[in-house]
Design an enzyme around this catalytic site. Structure first.
Site, short mmCIF file in Angstrom:
data_model
loop_
_atom_site.label_atom_id
_atom_site.label_comp_id
_atom_site.label_asym_id
_atom_site.label_seq_id
_atom_site.Cartn_x
_atom_site.Cartn_y
_atom_site.Cartn_z
N CYS B 57 0.79 -1.21 0.00
CA CYS B 57 0.00 0.00 0.00
C CYS B 57 0.83 1.26 0.00
O CYS B 57 0.30 2.36 0.08
CB CYS B 57 -0.96 0.01 1.18
SG CYS B 57 -0.08 -0.11 2.72
N ASP B 59 3.33 2.31 2.15
CA ASP B 59 3.64 2.95 3.41
C ASP B 59 5.12 2.83 3.75
O ASP B 59 5.82 2.02 3.19
CB ASP B 59 2.78 2.33 4.51
CG ASP B 59 1.32 2.51 4.16
OD1 ASP B 59 0.95 3.65 3.86
OD2 ASP B 59 0.60 1.51 4.13
N CYS B 84 -1.30 3.09 8.25
CA CYS B 84 -2.58 2.99 8.92
C CYS B 84 -2.40 2.66 10.40
O CYS B 84 -1.29 2.52 10.90
CB CYS B 84 -3.41 1.91 8.27
SG CYS B 84 -2.78 0.26 8.62
N CYS B 131 0.76 -4.96 7.13
CA CYS B 131 1.28 -3.77 7.80
C CYS B 131 2.28 -4.15 8.89
O CYS B 131 3.15 -3.35 9.25
CB CYS B 131 0.17 -2.96 8.45
SG CYS B 131 -1.29 -2.80 7.45
S1 FES Z 1 -2.80 -0.79 5.15
FE1 FES Z 1 -1.32 0.66 4.61
S2 FES Z 1 -0.06 0.62 6.38
FE2 FES Z 1 -1.60 -0.72 6.94
#
Ligand code: FES
Lengths: 408, 220
Positions: B57, B59, B84, B131
């Site tokens: 995603c 991050d 997140c 994550c």
């Molecule tokens: S879904 Fe993007 S950091 Fe958890």
């Protein structure tokens, strides 16, 4: 702990039911619950309610009762419009290569309920698809849509107002351009479909002014019940059924009529359309207040056009923070909103709408959407404006990312 | 890949529809009041630092550590996370785990697995598991950085990929290679690697990786 405030700012996702709608529906959960297709008296009582609802909706749209097809909601209507038009243009979508492939025009910022069925049809080789990109503000050019038409175009689908960024598209202009094209080319095709789910609460739905052939509406976004919607189908438009069965809704959409839902939808539409000018004015002021308040924060940007925008939509990106985390911090303060962040979507894709504006991945990641509604007050807006700085500051503090404004 | 010596139970991964709500109370606690994050870098003398990004995603996580040169134990662990609630909570929990009870030795710390973090967090929703794999990766990068800086290059362990399919021991690198060789769907990757045939639970993650590598190499 101070009593938690509850501020619901996610009206584009779902609206609470208006109590007047619930009241209108309630007899049809109890006393009058026969099948509207039955010829006995209880059945006829239910049938009458459906007839009445259809008439009332037709009046709002300035159409005819037989042009209203009730469905299971916005997604059901969008799928019916797309699949229905294409199947009637190309029987069973069995395109065999002998003729030219049917062509469809849509935009990059449509709802998934439009994009997904179209992407599927393209994938199986049944259609040719042109996807019009919006400008940086999320506006679609009517000219560009009309220019994309070719002799094989059977359908154009452009949403009335966008669910994420609230941008209002020039539907009437596209409609007029299309009428001209059809006249010049002596053709009944392409048909023009518009998803008006988000627009229904605030904008004019007069189909004669919009020149749409098909239009999607949904009760759940206008203070009506969830799980019911409709497709306006202009007389003369050829549509194949997608859900086949007992032949209800003139055979276009079979299934026992959802009488309470239909009654509720008619009532909800009547109510929001009656109040739309007043409510648009009131919410427009609150929207601008919220936008101004939030844009005071550093490294923030409004997504979508500031003027051609639904009066209840605020969508702002905050750089260096992730939207789901921000949303949950807001939730802890009693504020319900939504985000275009990849982390919050089940597919882990960031919002296709914000990316289509030419914004970076990071900007989509940090976008928050607040959609106001009937219950929203000035105090609510000020509370959000007051709560936001600390949240953004905290999340920026724990973020390893520091982008500059060029990332927008 | 080295396996942890500590035997952990399968983490109680709550599904999205779990009764306990989307996130466990521990996740919420660490998310709303994160521990040990890097307040201010200026003046912080880290002995090692590492940074990783998530394929799924987009991050980013960064980890700083201070190490006691005599005991080779981690004295302090700081972090920053862009992501997140799960990502933030997972890094916060991980930082607790490496410094609690006088600190873990570097050797022990590098054995922390996502499962260990998840277990301490009381589980994560299924689609949030990815994550939790970032924190320990960033930590290992920081540990390697420390070894590099202190000349203990023999101790540096390069990541041999993360095992995705536990039965066939297929790593993310294997999947990356398959995509590079032109396998752009699950079916095609399976034709090359047989991934998921013995461990079907890994398929969602495989699909995610295929999509990520596709975007990275094949499009645009
Ligand atoms: S879904 Fe993007 S950091 Fe958890």
């Amino acid at each position: 702990m101070a009593p938690k405030r509850e501020i619901y700012m996610d009206h584009a996702a779902a609206t609470p039911m208006d109590s007047r709608v619930l009241k209108a529906m309630s007899p049809y959960f109890g006393k009058i619950s026969a099948n509207a297709s039955s010829l006995h008296s209880p059945g006829q009582a239910a049938y009458k309610a459906v007839v009445f609802a259809r008439k009332s909706i037709a009046a709002v749209l300035n159409g005819h009762p037989d042009e209203i097809v009730f469905t299971s909601g916005g997604t059901g209507s969008d799928n019916l419009a797309i699949r229905g038009v294409l199947e009637s243009a190309v029987p069973n979508l069995g395109w065999d290569g002998s003729t030219s492939k049917p062509h469809v025009i849509t935009t990059a910022i449509e709802h998934h309920a439009v994009l997904e069925p179209l992407a599927h049809l393209q994938k199986i080789g049944a259609i040719q698809l042109t996807i019009i990109q919006p400008d940086k503000k999320g506006l679609i050019s009517a000219d560009e849509v009309i220019k994309a038409i070719n002799p094989n175009t059977v359908l154009i689908s452009v949403m009335y107002a966008n669910n994420e960024i609230g941008t209002i598209q020039p539907i009437a202009e596209i409609g007029k351009g299309l009428l001209k094209w059809r006249k010049a080319n002596n053709s009944v095709l392409p048909y023009f479909h518009s998803d008006a789910c988000q627009a229904a609460g605030y904008l004019d739905l007069n189909i004669e002014k919009l020149h749409v052939d098909l239009m999607t509406l949904n009760a759940g976004k206008i203070y009506g019940p969830k799980g019911v919607g409709l497709l306006f189908v202009r007389r003369g438009v050829r549509l194949s059924p997608v859900v086949r069965g007992g032949g209800q809704e003139r055979g276009i959409r079979s299934g026992t009529e959802n009488v309470p839902g239909i009654v509720g939808m008619a009532k909800a539409l009547e109510l929001v359309q009656k109040d739309k000018e007043k409510e648009s004015k009131r919410l427009g002021l609150l929207r601008d207040r919220l936008i101004d308040g939030l844009l005071r924060l550093p490294k923030s940007r409004l997504n979508g056009d500031a003027d051609k925008r639904l009066p209840n939509n605020v969508n702002i990106s905050f750089l260096d923070i992730e939207g789901e985390a921000a949303m949950l911090y807001l939730d802890a303060k009693g504020i319900a909103c939504s985000t275009g962040s990849a982390c919050a979507s089940s597919s882990l894709d960031p919002s296709h709408v914000i990316l289509a504006l030419g914004m970076s991945y990071e900007a989509a990641h940090g976008s928050l959407r607040f959609t106001l509604g009937k219950s929203t007050t000035k105090a609510d807006v000020d509370y959000v404006i007051g709560a936001m700085p600390a949240i953004v500051e905290m999340l920026r503090k724990i973020s390893p990312v520091t982008l500059d404004m060029k990332s927008f | 890949m080295k396996q942890s010596t500590k035997i952990t139970k399968t983490p109680d991964v709550k599904s999205q529809k779990g009764e306990g709500g989307f996130y466990s109370d521990v996740v919420k606690e660490h998310f709303f009041k994160p521990h040990n994050f890097m307040e201010d870098e200026t003046g912080y003398k880290a002995d090692g630092q590492g940074m990783v990004g998530s394929p799924a995603c987009g991050d980013v996580m960064r980890v700083w550590i201070k190490v006691d040169p005599k005991t080779q134990k981690i004295k302090d662990c700081r972090w920053k996370t862009f992501g997140c609630a799960s990502a933030i909570a997972a890094t916060s929990m991980m930082s607790d785990m490496v410094i609690e009870k006088g600190g873990l030795t570097l050797a022990k710390a590098r054995q922390i697995r996502p499962q260990d973090i998840m277990e301490r967090l009381g589980g994560l929703p299924a689609r949030k598991i990815h994550c939790s794999v970032l924190g320990d990766k960033a930590l290992r990068a920081a540990i390697n950085d420390y070894y590099r800086k202190t000349g203990q290059t023999d101790k540096i362990e390069v990541e041999h990929g993360r095992v995705i399919d536990k039965v066939l021991k297929i790593t993310d690198h294997d999947i990356e290679e398959a995509v590079l060789e032109g396998a752009d769907t699950l079916e095609k990757v399976q034709a090359k690697t047989k991934v998921g045939t013995g461990d079907p639970a890994c398929i969602p993650e495989v699909e995610q990786l295929i999509r990520f590598y596709n975007e990275k190499y094949c499009e645009k």
